[in-house]
Motif scaffolding. Structure first.
Motif, PDB file in Angstrom:
ATOM      1  N   GLY A 206      -8.617   1.986   7.660  1.00 59.91           N
ATOM      2  CA  GLY A 206      -9.888   1.557   8.231  1.00 59.91           C
ATOM      3  C   GLY A 206     -10.783   0.795   7.286  1.00 59.91           C
ATOM      4  O   GLY A 206     -11.719   0.125   7.721  1.00 59.91           O
ATOM      5  N   HIS A 207     -10.520   0.897   5.973  1.00 62.06           N
ATOM      6  CA  HIS A 207     -11.360   0.214   4.986  1.00 62.06           C
ATOM      7  C   HIS A 207     -10.536   0.077   3.714  1.00 62.06           C
ATOM      8  O   HIS A 207      -9.707   0.929   3.415  1.00 62.06           O
ATOM      9  CB  HIS A 207     -12.627   1.032   4.724  1.00 62.06           C
ATOM     10  CG  HIS A 207     -13.719   0.294   4.003  1.00 62.06           C
ATOM     11  ND1 HIS A 207     -14.140  -0.968   4.363  1.00 62.06           N
ATOM     12  CD2 HIS A 207     -14.495   0.644   2.936  1.00 62.06           C
ATOM     13  CE1 HIS A 207     -15.129  -1.356   3.557  1.00 62.06           C
ATOM     14  NE2 HIS A 207     -15.353  -0.393   2.681  1.00 62.06           N
ATOM     15  N   PHE A 208     -10.787  -1.016   2.976  1.00 62.95           N
ATOM     16  CA  PHE A 208      -9.962  -1.299   1.807  1.00 62.95           C
ATOM     17  C   PHE A 208     -10.834  -1.808   0.674  1.00 62.95           C
ATOM     18  O   PHE A 208     -11.582  -2.773   0.829  1.00 62.95           O
ATOM     19  CB  PHE A 208      -8.905  -2.368   2.156  1.00 62.95           C
ATOM     20  CG  PHE A 208      -7.776  -2.454   1.180  1.00 62.95           C
ATOM     21  CD1 PHE A 208      -6.794  -1.477   1.136  1.00 62.95           C
ATOM     22  CD2 PHE A 208      -7.674  -3.528   0.308  1.00 62.95           C
ATOM     23  CE1 PHE A 208      -5.737  -1.565   0.237  1.00 62.95           C
ATOM     24  CE2 PHE A 208      -6.626  -3.624  -0.590  1.00 62.95           C
ATOM     25  CZ  PHE A 208      -5.651  -2.642  -0.628  1.00 62.95           C
ATOM     26  N   HIS A 209     -10.772  -1.102  -0.464  1.00 60.22           N
ATOM     27  CA  HIS A 209     -11.498  -1.504  -1.658  1.00 60.22           C
ATOM     28  C   HIS A 209     -10.563  -2.168  -2.655  1.00 60.22           C
ATOM     29  O   HIS A 209      -9.407  -1.744  -2.805  1.00 60.22           O
ATOM     30  CB  HIS A 209     -12.123  -0.280  -2.338  1.00 60.22           C
ATOM     31  CG  HIS A 209     -13.511   0.013  -1.896  1.00 60.22           C
ATOM     32  ND1 HIS A 209     -14.265   1.040  -2.448  1.00 60.22           N
ATOM     33  CD2 HIS A 209     -14.311  -0.571  -0.968  1.00 60.22           C
ATOM     34  CE1 HIS A 209     -15.449   1.067  -1.872  1.00 60.22           C
ATOM     35  NE2 HIS A 209     -15.501   0.107  -0.972  1.00 60.22           N
ATOM     36  N   THR A 210     -11.090  -3.162  -3.358  1.00 62.24           N
ATOM     37  CA  THR A 210     -10.291  -3.843  -4.367  1.00 62.24           C
ATOM     38  C   THR A 210     -11.006  -3.857  -5.710  1.00 62.24           C
ATOM     39  O   THR A 210     -12.228  -3.852  -5.792  1.00 62.24           O
ATOM     40  CB  THR A 210      -9.983  -5.295  -3.948  1.00 62.24           C
ATOM     41  OG1 THR A 210     -11.219  -6.011  -3.779  1.00 62.24           O
ATOM     42  CG2 THR A 210      -9.168  -5.346  -2.673  1.00 62.24           C
ATOM     43  N   GLY A 211     -10.216  -3.894  -6.741  1.00 68.97           N
ATOM     44  CA  GLY A 211     -10.701  -3.977  -8.112  1.00 68.97           C
ATOM     45  C   GLY A 211      -9.503  -3.855  -9.032  1.00 68.97           C
ATOM     46  O   GLY A 211      -8.471  -3.287  -8.653  1.00 68.97           O
ATOM     47  N   GLU A 212      -9.628  -4.396 -10.216  1.00 72.55           N
ATOM     48  CA  GLU A 212      -8.519  -4.333 -11.160  1.00 72.55           C
ATOM     49  C   GLU A 212      -8.370  -2.920 -11.741  1.00 72.55           C
ATOM     50  O   GLU A 212      -9.230  -2.056 -11.552  1.00 72.55           O
ATOM     51  CB  GLU A 212      -8.731  -5.343 -12.286  1.00 72.55           C
ATOM     52  CG  GLU A 212      -8.603  -6.793 -11.859  1.00 72.55           C
ATOM     53  CD  GLU A 212      -7.167  -7.210 -11.534  1.00 72.55           C
ATOM     54  OE1 GLU A 212      -6.242  -6.405 -11.748  1.00 72.55           O
ATOM     55  OE2 GLU A 212      -6.972  -8.358 -11.075  1.00 72.55           O
ATOM     56  N   ALA A 213      -7.303  -2.702 -12.482  1.00 69.30           N
ATOM     57  CA  ALA A 213      -7.025  -1.397 -13.062  1.00 69.30           C
ATOM     58  C   ALA A 213      -8.117  -0.960 -14.027  1.00 69.30           C
ATOM     59  O   ALA A 213      -8.343   0.236 -14.225  1.00 69.30           O
ATOM     60  CB  ALA A 213      -5.673  -1.410 -13.767  1.00 69.30           C
TER      61      ALA A 213
END
Length: 290
Positions: A206-213
């Motif tokens: 339902g929701h997706f967060h992004t960011g590098e390691a």
């Protein structure tokens, strides 16, 4: 997909005013701004109206994030804390609905970050979390809000650490407006495969967060973004993709996220904006595949 950013990228305190960032994220090309949900409880009706109007005028949708505190959450062993948690959620959901928010994500089933100096009861916390979210779901649904249960890494929470566990939890809740939320930062720690985790979530995502390691903006690290994008397209994901970078030391945010060095390369506000804009372009390209 609709692409957004958490306004705390620019701030050091969770309680910072989100209003100045609405026009900024619109000018940078974003579709969505994510806000800290519980601070809506500190706004007057006039302030809520002003924020909602600014979002509408700038063509920006709003989502919300939340990590409940240890003194008011739905899965607490103490019934008084569970009662306080229910009252807190009802107030918070009512206020974010006034901002036309239709999705809230985070450790809604628990509290954040978990204090591992205290005894851990994963099974009990799971069962009480399922009961609490299930009892809250209809209230949220009446406000037009989805509850997106975030899969978190082991250092921040113990209840749900993998997409498989997230799906099991949401399936047990059994409410149509209760969804799984994945975050590439947490996935990098816990999942064997990004694509397998996304496929596991499937239609429940339902929701997706992004960011590098290391929590920099997407595109400035080593995560397999083409693999991630391919998997999102395979499951037909058309929801929100919100980047959640944290790159500055200091304040409550730096302390809670454990940012102990400047990850922005000493960027000023203009450079922070440019990094976000470039990351948005990168994200659209690799995740939408166009």
């Amino acid at each position: 997909m609709k692409f957004g950013i958490y306004y705390s990228y620019w701030e050091q305190e969770w309680s910072a005013d989100c209003l100045p960032y609405i026009e900024r994220v619109a000018k940078l090309g974003f579709d969505v701004i994510e806000i800290a949900a519980h601070h809506a409880n500190n706004f007057s009706q006039a302030q809520l109206d002003e924020i909602a109007r600014a979002a509408k005028d700038n063509g920006i949708a709003m989502t919300a994030g939340l990590g409940p505190s240890a003194d008011c959450y739905l899965a607490a062993p103490d019934p008084a804390i569970r009662k306080a948690g229910r009252a807190f959620f009802e107030k918070t959901l009512t206020n974010i609905a006034k901002l036309d928010v239709h999705s809230i994500g985070g450790a809604l089933h628990s509290y954040w970050p978990v204090d591992y100096n205290k005894p851990i009861d994963k099974q009990g916390d799971w069962e009480r979390g399922v009961e609490g979210i299930a009892s809250l779901a209809d209230f949220a649904n009446d406000l037009g809000i989805n509850l997106c249960i975030e899969v978190l890494n082991r250092f921040e929470n113990h209840v749900i650490n993998t997409a498989e566990e997230g799906v099991a939890f949401v399936t047990e809740v059994g409410k149509p407006n209760v969804k799984v939320m994945l975050d590439t930062f947490h996935m990098n720690i816990e999942e064997d495969s990004f694509s397998a985790a996304i496929r596991t979530a499937g239609p429940l995502l339902g929701h997706f967060h992004t960011g590098e390691a290391n929590r920099r903006v997407p595109g400035r690290g080593r995560l397999p973004w083409h693999e991630i994008g391919t998997a999102l397209r395979e499951i037909g994901y058309t929801g929100t993709v919100v980047m959640e970078p944290f790159v500055k030391m200091g304040g409550g945010i730096g302390k809670d996220i454990r940012v102990w060095r400047d990850l922005s390369d000493n960027a000023d506000q203009q450079k922070m904006d440019e990094d976000a804009r470039k990351s948005l372009e990168f994200s659209r390209f690799v995740l939408e595949g166009c």
